[in-house]
Design an enzyme around this catalytic site. Structure first.
Site, PDB file in Angstrom:
ATOM      1  N   GLU A  13      -5.697  17.254  -7.542  1.00 18.52           N
ATOM      2  CA  GLU A  13      -4.745  17.940  -6.474  1.00 18.52           C
ATOM      3  C   GLU A  13      -3.340  18.657  -7.127  1.00 18.52           C
ATOM      4  O   GLU A  13      -2.995  19.374  -6.626  1.00 18.52           O
ATOM      5  CB  GLU A  13      -4.364  16.953  -5.572  1.00 18.52           C
ATOM      6  CG  GLU A  13      -5.344  16.277  -4.619  1.00 18.52           C
ATOM      7  CD  GLU A  13      -4.927  15.415  -3.589  1.00 18.52           C
ATOM      8  OE1 GLU A  13      -4.121  15.568  -2.800  1.00 18.52           O
ATOM      9  OE2 GLU A  13      -5.220  14.012  -3.971  1.00 18.52           O
TER      10      GLU A  13
ATOM     11  N   ARG B 180      -8.719   3.318 -10.360  1.00 16.11           N
ATOM     12  CA  ARG B 180      -8.799   2.596  -9.270  1.00 16.11           C
ATOM     13  C   ARG B 180     -10.524   2.374  -8.969  1.00 16.11           C
ATOM     14  O   ARG B 180     -10.703   1.325  -8.060  1.00 16.11           O
ATOM     15  CB  ARG B 180      -8.159   3.292  -8.097  1.00 16.11           C
ATOM     16  CG  ARG B 180      -6.439   3.002  -8.639  1.00 16.11           C
ATOM     17  CD  ARG B 180      -5.523   3.880  -7.690  1.00 16.11           C
ATOM     18  NE  ARG B 180      -5.896   4.328  -6.485  1.00 16.11           N
ATOM     19  CZ  ARG B 180      -4.841   4.487  -5.632  1.00 16.11           C
ATOM     20  NH1 ARG B 180      -3.819   4.226  -5.474  1.00 16.11           N
ATOM     21  NH2 ARG B 180      -5.329   5.208  -4.464  1.00 16.11           N
TER      22      ARG B 180
END
Length: 169
Positions: A93, A56
């Site tokens: 994460e 991204r």
């Protein structure tokens, strides 16, 4: 322009407990996308090179680099770049990963701006900073579309961070 209205949260993606920030609506709106690229380009104008992570970061970093007529440097997941690479392991994460940059693609003394879509825990961006530092490249700043509040990632990065929008998590 209120860019928040072009970001939706997808619960439990890519795995349970993650609140994924989907930028598809922003990318599908030419006006919002153009506005985003213009704002990022204004913030990145002092860089020698624009750096963005797979995937991204490519979506925003490449058009910013083109608009500024600056080189765009890819940072990719392990095994995706040809030739000799510099590698960094880092935490996500939801797991661990490895990032790579081609050795010699940046030059010592260059000033870089890193562009990505989101700042959450800061793990990916910290790894990119290490990859650049290992090649004697100075990181001027990090520019992100959105910053997720509550992770204190700015403290971990210890560099200038510019966020177009802030989202409470």
């Amino acid at each position: 322009m209120d860019l928040k209205k072009y970001i939706r949260t997808v619960e439990d993606f890519p795995e349970k407990g993650i609140k994924f920030k989907d930028i598809s609506l922003l990318l599908a709106n030419g006006e919002a996308l153009s506005y985003t690229i213009e704002k990022m380009a204004e913030l990145a104008k002092d860089a020698d090179v624009i750096v963005g992570p797979d995937a991204r970061g490519f979506l925003f970093g490449t058009p910013v680099a083109a608009r500024l007529k600056k080189p765009f440097i890819m940072v990719r997941k392990a095994g995706k770049l040809p030739g000799e690479v510099v590698r960094c392991n880092y935490g996500l994460e939801y797991g661990r990963s490895v990032l790579e940059i081609q050795k010699g693609i940046v030059k010592p003394g260059q000033k870089a701006v890193i562009i990505d879509d989101v700042l959450a825990t800061g793990g990916t961006l910290k790894a990119i900073m290490k990859l650049l530092k290992d090649q004697e490249v100075e990181v001027l700043k990090i520019i992100v579309l959105m910053e997720l509040e509550g992770f204190d990632a700015r403290k971990k990065l210890n560099t200038n961070v510019e966020s177009l929008i802030f989202i409470k998590e």
